[in-house]
Write an enzyme that holds these catalytic residues in place. Structure first.
Site, PDB file in Angstrom:
ATOM      1  N   ARG A  50      -4.088  -1.241   1.279  1.00  0.00           N
ATOM      2  CA  ARG A  50      -5.044  -1.923   0.415  1.00  0.00           C
ATOM      3  C   ARG A  50      -5.704  -3.100   1.133  1.00  0.00           C
ATOM      4  NH1 ARG A  50      -2.282  -4.535  -2.807  1.00  0.00           N
ATOM      5  NH2 ARG A  50      -0.208  -3.623  -2.577  1.00  0.00           N
ATOM      6  N   LYS A 101      -5.105   1.997  -7.591  1.00  0.00           N
ATOM      7  CA  LYS A 101      -4.854   0.605  -7.975  1.00  0.00           C
ATOM      8  C   LYS A 101      -6.029   0.008  -8.740  1.00  0.00           C
ATOM      9  CE  LYS A 101      -0.685   0.069  -6.774  1.00  0.00           C
ATOM     10  NZ  LYS A 101       0.351   0.014  -7.794  1.00  0.00           N
ATOM     11  N   SER A 118       4.916  -3.424  -3.739  1.00  0.00           N
ATOM     12  CA  SER A 118       4.786  -2.191  -2.943  1.00  0.00           C
ATOM     13  C   SER A 118       5.877  -2.072  -1.904  1.00  0.00           C
ATOM     14  CB  SER A 118       3.437  -2.229  -2.241  1.00  0.00           C
ATOM     15  OG  SER A 118       2.470  -2.599  -3.179  1.00  0.00           O
ATOM     16  N   LYS A 141      10.516   1.254  -6.092  1.00  0.00           N
ATOM     17  CA  LYS A 141      10.246   1.782  -7.454  1.00  0.00           C
ATOM     18  C   LYS A 141      10.285   3.303  -7.459  1.00  0.00           C
ATOM     19  CE  LYS A 141       6.203  -0.129  -7.823  1.00  0.00           C
ATOM     20  NZ  LYS A 141       6.182  -0.670  -6.466  1.00  0.00           N
ATOM     21  N   THR A 142       9.519   3.910  -6.524  1.00  0.00           N
ATOM     22  CA  THR A 142       9.447   5.380  -6.523  1.00  0.00           C
ATOM     23  C   THR A 142      10.778   5.988  -6.106  1.00  0.00           C
ATOM     24  OG1 THR A 142       7.089   5.254  -5.997  1.00  0.00           O
ATOM     25  CG2 THR A 142       8.176   7.353  -5.551  1.00  0.00           C
ATOM     26  N   ASP A 189       5.170   4.189 -10.920  1.00  0.00           N
ATOM     27  CA  ASP A 189       4.486   2.983 -10.448  1.00  0.00           C
ATOM     28  C   ASP A 189       3.827   2.122 -11.522  1.00  0.00           C
ATOM     29  OD1 ASP A 189       1.652   2.014  -8.698  1.00  0.00           O
ATOM     30  OD2 ASP A 189       3.671   1.438  -8.091  1.00  0.00           O
ATOM     31  N   ARG A 245       1.954   7.988   3.187  1.00  0.00           N
ATOM     32  CA  ARG A 245       2.093   8.219   1.756  1.00  0.00           C
ATOM     33  C   ARG A 245       1.992   9.702   1.411  1.00  0.00           C
ATOM     34  NH1 ARG A 245       2.875   3.890  -2.133  1.00  0.00           N
ATOM     35  NH2 ARG A 245       2.631   2.030  -0.864  1.00  0.00           N
TER      36      ARG A 245
HETATM   37  N1  LIG Z   1      18.110   0.058  -0.283  1.00  0.00           N
HETATM   38  C1  LIG Z   1      16.929   0.650  -0.496  1.00  0.00           C
HETATM   39  N2  LIG Z   1      16.496   0.832  -1.754  1.00  0.00           N
HETATM   40  C2  LIG Z   1      15.273   1.410  -1.993  1.00  0.00           C
HETATM   41  N3  LIG Z   1      14.426   1.881  -1.013  1.00  0.00           N
HETATM   42  C3  LIG Z   1      14.850   1.715   0.249  1.00  0.00           C
HETATM   43  C4  LIG Z   1      16.093   1.107   0.568  1.00  0.00           C
HETATM   44  N4  LIG Z   1      16.233   1.110   1.921  1.00  0.00           N
HETATM   45  C5  LIG Z   1      15.109   1.669   2.421  1.00  0.00           C
HETATM   46  N5  LIG Z   1      14.282   2.050   1.429  1.00  0.00           N
HETATM   47  C6  LIG Z   1      12.970   2.682   1.666  1.00  0.00           C
HETATM   48  O1  LIG Z   1      11.978   1.787   1.143  1.00  0.00           O
HETATM   49  C7  LIG Z   1      10.846   2.545   0.690  1.00  0.00           C
HETATM   50  C8  LIG Z   1      10.593   2.233  -0.760  1.00  0.00           C
HETATM   51  O2  LIG Z   1       9.361   2.871  -1.041  1.00  0.00           O
HETATM   52  P1  LIG Z   1       8.947   3.191  -2.528  1.00  0.00           P
HETATM   53  O3  LIG Z   1      10.124   3.608  -3.334  1.00  0.00           O
HETATM   54  O4  LIG Z   1       7.783   4.112  -2.453  1.00  0.00           O
HETATM   55  O5  LIG Z   1       8.505   1.745  -2.993  1.00  0.00           O
HETATM   56  P2  LIG Z   1       7.513   1.383  -4.191  1.00  0.00           P
HETATM   57  O6  LIG Z   1       7.467   2.580  -5.074  1.00  0.00           O
HETATM   58  O7  LIG Z   1       8.140   0.181  -4.815  1.00  0.00           O
HETATM   59  O8  LIG Z   1       6.203   1.099  -3.537  1.00  0.00           O
HETATM   60  C9  LIG Z   1      11.201   4.012   0.857  1.00  0.00           C
HETATM   61  O9  LIG Z   1      10.670   4.466   2.083  1.00  0.00           O
HETATM   62  C10 LIG Z   1      12.737   3.988   0.910  1.00  0.00           C
HETATM   63  O10 LIG Z   1      13.269   5.074   1.641  1.00  0.00           O
HETATM   64  C1  LIG Z   2       0.054   2.143  -3.521  1.00  0.00           C
HETATM   65  C2  LIG Z   2       0.730   1.216  -4.090  1.00  0.00           C
HETATM   66  O1  LIG Z   2       1.787   1.436  -4.941  1.00  0.00           O
HETATM   67  P1  LIG Z   2       3.306   1.163  -4.485  1.00  0.00           P
HETATM   68  O2  LIG Z   2       3.751   0.074  -5.430  1.00  0.00           O
HETATM   69  O3  LIG Z   2       3.999   2.456  -4.686  1.00  0.00           O
HETATM   70  O4  LIG Z   2       3.251   0.731  -3.071  1.00  0.00           O
HETATM   71  C3  LIG Z   2       0.426  -0.176  -3.816  1.00  0.00           C
HETATM   72  O5  LIG Z   2       1.025  -0.983  -4.524  1.00  0.00           O
HETATM   73  O6  LIG Z   2      -0.399  -0.386  -2.915  1.00  0.00           O
HETATM   74 CA   LIG Z   3       5.636   3.656  -5.324  1.00  0.00          CA
HETATM   75 MN   LIG Z   4       2.407   0.044  -6.879  1.00  0.00          MN
END
Ligand SMILES: Nc1ncnc2c1ncn2[C@@H]1O[C@H](COP(=O)(O)OP(=O)(O)O)[C@@H](O)[C@H]1O
Ligand SMILES: C=C(OP(=O)(O)O)C(=O)O
Ligand SMILES: [Ca+2]
Ligand SMILES: [Mn+2]
Length: 550
Positions: A76, A219, A256, A260-261, A275, A340
């Site tokens: 972003r 977003k 980010s 969360k995911t 998200d 992604r």
């Molecule tokens: N302890 C942990 N808990 C959660 N995610 C972790 C951890 N260690 C490493 N990761 C990595 O961090 C990243 C979290 O990404 P994601 O879940 O997509 O975050 P968000 O959805 O908040 O943007 C993933 O690549 C995941 O494999």
């Molecule tokens: C793409 C996004 O969502 P996420 O929280 O999964 O990173 C972002 O926040 O830029």
């Molecule tokens: Ca996410």
């Molecule tokens: Mn997000």
């Protein structure tokens, strides 16, 4: 003799099939909806064909996903984000670090530029979808773009209409004009670069110039909902959500890249979304129709649900693969650390469709502490919940924003500051009311560093974070024994099944000297207090008192 393949394209594929539903929009937003080669809600396979044929850097992975390149922008561009300053909303908007004003005239210059670009493309894609699974709050979102990749991305990320809904779609509530391959004019008043992402709430249009990172569209929709939903009296949240067999919904807030995911993809629980959600008087609904997972270091054994969602129809962004086998190397961050995958939520086996859950029973705030001094899990009082929600201490993870190359400690209000439109305390007040009404427990989970700061310690193992979440869901932590973590005053469980006890208290996990530990804790506590001073005038005494005490 093998049939000779026709070298000319079959007419049925390339000639525009007029879609009467678009007539309602003719002359409304500048786009020429009567032109040929305008494809609306195009079949996935056709989008594959066009992306492969016309968009350099596009391939198909061994798993069948469309491998795309978003060009020079792979995250972003928050510095180039603008909200149009106009009389119908200007009094509501939290102008300042996140929302920078753009004049109506400058918006029209960018809008005209985007429309001229899009109207002169050889092919144009329109995707009509919805934001918001709850019909009471659902918005019709139209995406007009020049890249099949962008159309497929939003086909995956918005809620896909049925044939009937498509026929009766009518005028969209909001239109996104994505002319991202074309730069903004840097000399247009209000521009900070040749990238511009701007939203006009009065015209209900969003214009993207100078960035092809598809996450800007997703977003942008969230920013729109982050304004309209609280105005409708319901609470939009930068959180993922899943629901247990007992109908117990959990929310996972986080900036980010904090988890969360990853942590909401749980085989024992139904996925509501990864998200963006809204908490209403009847429960929680997902805003989106898909998930947008980070794929850095992704593996089938660590994240089987996400790994399994990478297949035909999914969009992989900026990954690197083996030239011969087309097998993706998820550890390769040579293009970006923010690789992604965008996929329809139905690609997750236990997705809850429609994506509407019951009221949350557990609320997890995910902090990604790069200092290594916040506990892997702590139970928060309601005052601490508000304090940490407004503080939003975490790290910006590499790649998620332009220019972020390593974890950067940051305070991101509501764990999603870049998307807030109203003042953070407006979301916090609504959250506090709902937590109280539905008696939800609130937890702070550190998915960041343990045993030392970034560079010396290491990120806490995903399996430990998952074990902690399981212990929250199976009730183990509700009845655990706690000890108070000094300075921050956080309640840490003495034991969690599947997590080594020494990991649970940062002081015992710390590999360095006690002196460096204490100095790091004090330094972070001071940063918390300094940051919270910005909100003290709008926070109650008990919330202010919930901060760290030096
Ligand atoms: N302890 C942990 N808990 C959660 N995610 C972790 C951890 N260690 C490493 N990761 C990595 O961090 C990243 C979290 O990404 P994601 O879940 O997509 O975050 P968000 O959805 O908040 O943007 C993933 O690549 C995941 O494999
Ligand atoms: C793409 C996004 O969502 P996420 O929280 O999964 O990173 C972002 O926040 O830029
Ligand atoms: Ca996410
Ligand atoms: Mn997000």
């Amino acid at each position: 003799m093998a049939p000779i393949r026709s070298t000319t394209r079959s007419p049925a594929v390339s000639i525009y099939k007029h879609d009467a539903a678009l007539d309602a929009s003719v002359g409304k937003d500048g786009i020429d909806y009567t032109r040929v080669n305008l494809l609306r809600n195009t079949a996935v396979a056709k989008l594959y064909e066009d992306a492969l044929r016309y968009e350099p850097g596009t391939s198909i992975s061994s798993a069948g996903a469309l491998v795309t390149s978003s060009g020079k922008k792979t995250g972003r561009s928050p510095r180039d984000k603008r909200i149009v300053d106009e009389e119908s909303t200007t009094e509501d908007i939290w102008w300042g670090p996140v929302n920078t004003k753009l004049s109506e005239h400058a918006f029209l210059i960018n809008h005209e530029r985007a429309v001229d670009y899009l109207n002169t493309r050889e092919r144009l894609y329109v995707f009509d979808g919805f934001a918001g699974w709850d019909p009471k709050y659902r918005l019709k979102i139209r995406v007009v773009c020049a890249r099949a990749y962008h159309s497929l991305f939003m086909h995956n990320m918005l809620i896909r209409p049925t044939e009937e809904e498509l026929k009766t779609y009518g005028e969209p509530d909001f239109t996104i004009l994505n002319a991202g391959a074309f730069p903004a004019n840097r000399y247009t008043t209000g521009m900070t670069s040749s990238t511009s992402v701007s939203i006009n709430f009065k015209l209900r249009q969003m214009v993207i110039l100078g960035t092809e990172y598809a996450g800007e569209m997703k977003k942008g929709v969230f920013t729109i909902m982050h304004y309209l939903m609280p105005k409708a009296g319901v609470l939009s949240l930068h959180s993922s959500a899943n629901q247990g067999l007992r109908g117990d919904t959990s929310l996972f807030f986080g900036l980010s890249g904090t988890g969360k995911t990853t942590l909401s993809a749980d085989p024992a629980r139904a996925l509501i979304g990864d998200d963006e959600h809204v908490w209403t008087d009847t429960g929680v609904f997902n805003i989106e129709g898909g998930c947008y997972a980070k794929t850095i270091d992704l593996s089938a054994e660590k994240e089987p649900e996400i790994f399994g969602a990478i297949r035909f129809g999914s969009v992989l962004e900026n990954v690197v693969f083996d030239e011969d086998t087309r097998i993706v190397d998820y550890a390769d961050k040579s293009l970006t650390e923010n690789t992604r995958c965008a996929y329809p939520i139905e690609y997750i086996p236990n997705a809850l469709i429609p994506c509407i859950g019951k009221h949350p029973k557990n609320i997890v705030m995910l902090t990604c502490d790069a200092q290594g001094v916040l506990p892997p899990v702590s139970k928060l009082t309601s005052a601490q919940a508000m304090y940490h929600f407004i503080s939003g201490y975490t790290s910006k993870m590499a790649g998620t924003e332009d220019g972020v190359v390593e974890p950067e400690a940051t305070f991101s209000a509501c764990f999603g500051q870049p998307f807030l439109v109203l003042h953070p305390t407006q979301y916090a007040t609504m959250l506090a009311q709902k937590i109280g009404e539905h008696k939800a427990d609130v937890w702070l989970i550190n998915t960041g560093w343990n045993g030392g700061a970034y560079g010396t310690g290491k990120r806490i193992a995903l399996k430990y974070s998952r074990a902690i979440v399981d212990a929250i869901h199976n009730g183990e932590l509700k009845n655990a024994e706690y000890v108070t973590y000094p300075i921050f005053g956080l309640e840490i469980p003495k034991a969690v099944t599947g997590v080594p006890a020494e990991v649970l208290n940062p002081a015992t996990a710390w590999q360095g000297t006690p002196a460096t530990f204490n100095a790091t804790v004090s330094k972070l506590a001071a940063l918390f207090n300094k940051n919270f001073a910005k909100y003290a005038d709008q926070a109650t005494e008990d919330v202010i008192a919930a901060g760290p005490k030096l």
